[in-house]
Design an enzyme around this catalytic site. Sequence first.
Site, mmCIF file in Angstrom:
data_model
loop_
_atom_site.group_PDB
_atom_site.id
_atom_site.type_symbol
_atom_site.label_atom_id
_atom_site.label_comp_id
_atom_site.label_asym_id
_atom_site.label_seq_id
_atom_site.Cartn_x
_atom_site.Cartn_y
_atom_site.Cartn_z
ATOM 1 N N GLY A 55 51.043 24.099 -136.664
ATOM 2 C CA GLY A 55 51.074 25.247 -137.567
ATOM 3 C C GLY A 55 52.167 25.035 -138.580
ATOM 4 O O GLY A 55 53.051 24.190 -138.371
ATOM 5 N N CYS A 82 52.531 19.229 -132.143
ATOM 6 C CA CYS A 82 53.353 19.471 -133.329
ATOM 7 C C CYS A 82 54.098 20.806 -133.202
ATOM 8 O O CYS A 82 54.956 20.943 -132.347
ATOM 9 C CB CYS A 82 52.488 19.400 -134.585
ATOM 10 S SG CYS A 82 53.470 19.236 -136.082
ATOM 11 N N TYR A 83 53.769 21.821 -134.007
ATOM 12 C CA TYR A 83 54.456 23.109 -133.855
ATOM 13 C C TYR A 83 54.350 23.596 -132.410
ATOM 14 O O TYR A 83 55.299 24.160 -131.856
ATOM 15 C CB TYR A 83 53.851 24.153 -134.812
ATOM 16 C CG TYR A 83 54.444 25.540 -134.610
ATOM 17 C CD1 TYR A 83 55.650 25.891 -135.205
ATOM 18 C CD2 TYR A 83 53.794 26.484 -133.797
ATOM 19 C CE1 TYR A 83 56.207 27.152 -134.999
ATOM 20 C CE2 TYR A 83 54.353 27.741 -133.585
ATOM 21 C CZ TYR A 83 55.558 28.074 -134.192
ATOM 22 O OH TYR A 83 56.107 29.311 -133.977
ATOM 23 N N HIS A 169 49.843 14.080 -134.089
ATOM 24 C CA HIS A 169 48.532 14.750 -134.009
ATOM 25 C C HIS A 169 47.485 13.855 -133.340
ATOM 26 O O HIS A 169 46.902 13.000 -133.999
ATOM 27 C CB HIS A 169 48.065 15.123 -135.419
ATOM 28 C CG HIS A 169 48.837 16.260 -135.986
ATOM 29 N ND1 HIS A 169 48.489 17.579 -135.766
ATOM 30 C CD2 HIS A 169 49.962 16.294 -136.730
ATOM 31 C CE1 HIS A 169 49.369 18.369 -136.350
ATOM 32 N NE2 HIS A 169 50.273 17.619 -136.952
ATOM 33 N N GLU A 171 44.572 14.646 -132.512
ATOM 34 C CA GLU A 171 43.204 15.048 -132.877
ATOM 35 C C GLU A 171 42.673 14.344 -134.122
ATOM 36 O O GLU A 171 41.484 14.364 -134.379
ATOM 37 C CB GLU A 171 43.125 16.568 -133.048
ATOM 38 C CG GLU A 171 43.852 17.152 -134.257
ATOM 39 C CD GLU A 171 45.362 17.367 -134.039
ATOM 40 O OE1 GLU A 171 45.937 16.722 -133.140
ATOM 41 O OE2 GLU A 171 45.953 18.159 -134.786
ATOM 42 N N GLY A 225 16.314 26.180 -142.640
ATOM 43 C CA GLY A 225 17.505 25.333 -142.489
ATOM 44 C C GLY A 225 17.783 25.084 -141.014
ATOM 45 O O GLY A 225 17.169 25.726 -140.151
ATOM 46 N N VAL A 226 18.707 24.176 -140.737
ATOM 47 C CA VAL A 226 18.951 23.762 -139.352
ATOM 48 C C VAL A 226 19.387 24.946 -138.471
ATOM 49 O O VAL A 226 18.824 25.191 -137.408
ATOM 50 C CB VAL A 226 20.037 22.653 -139.289
ATOM 51 C CG1 VAL A 226 20.262 22.202 -137.855
ATOM 52 C CG2 VAL A 226 19.628 21.476 -140.150
ATOM 53 N N ASP A 227 20.384 25.703 -138.942
ATOM 54 C CA ASP A 227 20.963 26.731 -138.078
ATOM 55 C C ASP A 227 19.963 27.852 -137.749
ATOM 56 O O ASP A 227 19.798 28.216 -136.584
ATOM 57 C CB ASP A 227 22.226 27.337 -138.723
ATOM 58 C CG ASP A 227 23.262 26.260 -139.017
ATOM 59 O OD1 ASP A 227 23.175 25.182 -138.403
ATOM 60 O OD2 ASP A 227 24.137 26.491 -139.872
ATOM 61 N N LYS A 366 28.374 22.115 -135.734
ATOM 62 C CA LYS A 366 27.111 21.662 -136.329
ATOM 63 C C LYS A 366 26.439 20.552 -135.505
ATOM 64 O O LYS A 366 25.231 20.582 -135.284
ATOM 65 C CB LYS A 366 27.381 21.152 -137.746
ATOM 66 C CG LYS A 366 26.140 20.905 -138.545
ATOM 67 C CD LYS A 366 25.699 22.184 -139.191
ATOM 68 C CE LYS A 366 24.436 22.034 -139.990
ATOM 69 N NZ LYS A 366 24.113 23.295 -140.684
#
Length: 510
Positions: A55, A82-83, A169, A171, A225-227, A366
Site C-alpha cells: 500500500g 511490502c507495506y 513483491h 506477486e 459477450g463472454v461474461d 476473467k
Amino acid sequence: MANELILIADFGGQYNQLIARRVREEHVYCEVVPFDQIVSAAQRRKPKGIIFTGGPASVYAPGAPLVDSVIFSLGIPVLGICYGAQLTAHLLGGKVESPAFKEYGKVELSITGESLLFKGIAHQTTCWMSHRDYIAQPPAGFQVTARTRLCPAAAIEDSARRLYGVQFHPEVLHTPFGQTLLHNFLFSICGVQGDWTMDHFKETEINRIKNKVENRNVLCALSGGVDSSVAAMLVHQAVGSRLTCVFVDHGLLRKDEGDEVERLFKGAYRMNLIRINAQSRFLNKLKGVTDPEQKRKIIGAEFIAVFEEEARKLGQMDYLLQGTIYPDVIESGTGPASVIKSHHNVGGLPKDMKLKLLEPLRLLFKDEVRRLGTELGLPEKLIWRQPFPGPGLAVRCLGEVTEEKLYLIRESDAILREEISRAELDNEIWQYFTFLPNIKSVGVMGDERTYSHTIGIRAVTSTDAMTCSWARIPYETLERISSRIVNEVEGVNRVIYDVTSKPPATIEWE
Ligand code: XMP
C-alpha cells in the site's frame, strides 16, 4: 465453493488483484477484503491463511491503515507484503524507518536463513522492490531470512507463530521465484491442499442458485459477450426455463453476430431467449450525433429503455442476472482505475425494476470465467471471443452513425476477421477490427475516378487493454486484407493501418 479460504487484506496497493490471481492459480480460493474488516472476517470465516497487501502509506503517517494486532494471535498464518510486512513489524514492536534512498525495480536478493517460505529457491536471486520505508529492526522473536544491498531485512519471520513478512513483491512476474514463494506459504505454511477447481465451483454454484431461486424467475440481458454468456449458461443449467434472456440487437453488432447469438442460445441450448430487433430505434436516436461520449450515453439509455419495456411484458420477474466479474468488484471499491473505466460501463441496468441481483461470477477472474465456460460446454469460439465494446460499431464509426457507414464497417470487418483467422493470428492479437474514419478520398478503379470512403484497420496486442502495442501483421496478410476490402466492399477505395500504441492512442477510435 472451496472449503479452503485465504483472506487478503487490502491496504490499497496497486498489485492487490494480482495477489488474488496468483493465489487462485495455485487452486486455492481467496477473497480480498478491506483492511478494516480483516479481523472480523478472519474471526468469522476462519481462513487457512491471511495475506497483507502492499500500500502507498507509511505506518507512521496520520490516518495510515492499521489493524488490531489481535490478528497475529488467532493462530492463523500471516504473510505481509511490502507495506503489509512493515505493518506487521511495526505492530509487533519492530522498527520501521524512512531511509534517504528509495529502492525501486529489480534488485539482487540474498537468502540468509533457513525458511519454509524460501524452500526450493536459489540463495542468490532477484526480486522486485518498490518502497521507501523499510524494516530497520524486526520485532522480538523474528529472524531475518533475506536481505538486499540496501535493505537489511528484506524478509522476516517468526516461524513458531507462522508470521512472515517480505519487503519485495512476490506477486509480480519480475520476481521470478514469486509464485514458488506463494506456493510455499500456501501449501507448506498454511497447509492447504488446493481444492479450488472449476468443476467443483460449477457444481456447488449450480446447487446454490437452485436453492436460492427455487420457483422464482430470473431475467438476464444477454449480449453474447463472454461474461453474460457464461452467466446465462450457468443459471440455465441450474433453473432451466425459469431463466429468460433478453437480447437487445441495437444494430451496432458485427456481421451475423445477432443471428449467431440467437442460433446458439435459442437453437442449440433451447433457452428462453427473446431477441429484440431495435436497430431503427437506436439509429433514430443517434441521428445527427457526432460526439463520442454523447453516443455512448444515448446507446446506454436506449438500451435500458428497450430492456425495461420488454421486461414489463414478461410478467413477474424476481431476479436480474448480471455477468459482473471480480475485477469490476475490486475496482469499483478502490483507486483511480474505476474513474478511467467508468465510461466503459455502458448498459448499466435499470434501477427501478425492483429485482434482486444475481451475480454468480462476481468472485471470478476473467480466465476463471473462461474455464467455467469450458466446463459448461460453451464453444471455444465464444469463450475466446475478442472484447467488443457495449456501444458496438457506433464508436468505430466516426461522426454520425448511418446505416450506409455501418454496412461498410461490417463488411470490411468480416473480411479482416476471415483473413486473420486464415493466417492463424487470432490467438496472438488481442483485438482486431475495422473502423470508418469518416473521410473520403480520390482513387482510380478501372478507368474511373472514384471519390469514396477510407477504411481503417486497428489490431493490437495487449494483456489487459490498459496498454497496447499495434500488432505486427505480416505485410502479405495486410495486402490480402486491403485488396479484398477495396474489391469486395462497394464504396471503399482506400485502406489504412493504425500504427499507434496505447498510450498515447486508445484502442477504439472514439
Ligand atoms: P480504449 O479504447 O479505452 O478501450 O483503449 C479499452 C478496452 O475497452 C473497450 N471499450 C469499451 N467497452 N464500452 C465497453 O463495454 C465502451 O464504451 C468501451 N470503449 C472501449 C475497448 O474495446 C477495449 O477492449
